[in-house]
Design an enzyme around this catalytic site. Structure first.
Site: not given
Length: 347
Positions: A26, A28
């Site tokens: 991922d 963010d």
């Protein structure tokens, strides 16, 4: 131990970057926050890559194109190509293209990432409910998304146009804290229309399918900061996961996690890719031990005892607490009081 039966964090005798061929990272809250690299991320990813691990970046944020994301990562010191990036915009575009004819008009509520992904699938982005769209697609449009765009979506959906959402993350981490995410904007449209969108992003199968198709990973490790998207997505896909505590999820939420939100591994940040993971074992008194810490359940509360105050040592305490909490909760969410135990570890 299978995903369904996980009641403690797993251990690994070798570094995770050697145990898995591909990290599905991922962005963010894991690699960066508010556009700036999270501490240790650049160095850790560079070392993992140098050791032979393939790095792929899998994000529910549909705002930017893979080209823009790759350029940003490279600027931060994490060399990446557009093909290394998988977005929920790509996943939702494939989902729509599988259901609608080539050349269909799609009303876009979001950023350039959605428009590029739709064109890649032979679909035509439009801007108004009066442009005769065959579907509405909604993705994160950034903090400047005009309120009128949500109204435009509502007009089309009220006329019976099918509605798709790239993802429904309620929040997104930034440099100044946690901000409303695409899921918050989706809720606005849901309230206005009473409709329900078809969702593509993590933790749902369309995103996992898109990731597998684009990366070709054989033994992937999902790396994320959110229990309800990254870790649940790994659970749904039947693959292992590493939770890093640099984004949304905090230790209290981790201890209360239901089975589908329980990661295989827990670490402070991306340096966890470069090390093995300690085993959590059952202690003679029925508690759970990791490193120098033992966690137990006492009178409706979690308790932890041991020694060591450094970051690694307190992570061992957290891993032991996870085992005590998850075992006590079984298939549910643990309601044990955890504040004193976490404070004992410095959280």
């Amino acid at each position: 131990m299978g995903q369904q039966g996980r009641n403690r964090p797993g251990g690994s005798a070798t570094a995770l970057s050697a145990a898995y061929d591909t990290a599905l990272l991922d962005l963010d809250g894991v690699v960066y926050a508010g556009g700036e690299a999270i501490p240790y991320a650049v160095e850790a990813l560079g070392a993992a890559r140098a050791g032979g691990m393939h790095l792929a970046y899998v994000t529910n944020n549909a705002l930017r194109t893979p080209d823009a994301v790759a350029a940003h990562l490279t600027e931060l010191g994490v060399p990446a190509e557009p093909g290394d990036v998988v977005t929920s915009a790509q996943a939702v575009a494939r989902l729509i293209a599988d259901r609608l004819p080539h050349g269909s008009r799609i009303l876009v509520i979001g950023g350039e990432g959605l428009r590029v992904a739709l064109r890649e699938r032979g679909l035509v982005p439009v801007e108004s409910a009066d442009d005769d769209p065959a579907a509405v697609v909604q993705g994160y449009g950034g903090p400047e998304l005009p309120w009128g765009r949500l109204a435009e979506a509502s007009y089309a959906i009220a006329r019976g146009v099918p509605w798709y959402a790239s993802n429904t993350d309620l929040t997104i981490p930034g440099a100044r804290g946690i901000a409303p995410g695409n899921g918050a904007a989706v809720e606005v449209v849901r309230i206005a229309t009473g409709a329900e969108p078809q969702v593509a992003g993590k933790p749902l199968p369309p995103m996992h399918r898109e990731t597998v198709l684009r990366t070709g990973a054989r033994r992937p490790l999902v790396v994320g900061d959110r229990l309800d998207t990254d870790i649940e997505g790994a659970f749904n896909g039947g693959v292992d996961s590493l939770l890093v505590l640099t984004g949304v999820a905090d230790p209290a939420q981790l201890l209360a996690a239901v089975p589908e939100h329980r990661p295989t591994y827990v670490d402070a940040d991306l340096r966890g890719l470069l090390t093995g993971q300690p085993e959590v074992t059952e202690a003679a008194d029925g508690g759970f031990r990791c490193g120098g810490w033992t966690a137990t359940v006492e009178g409706g509360a979690l308790a932890v005892e041991g020694e060591g105050e450094g970051p690694g040592e307190r992570l061992d305490g957290l891993r032991a607490l996870c085992a005590a909490s998850w075992t006590h909760a079984g298939a549910g969410s643990c309601a044990l009081e955890a504040g004193k135990a976490l404070a004992r570890l410095g959280w």
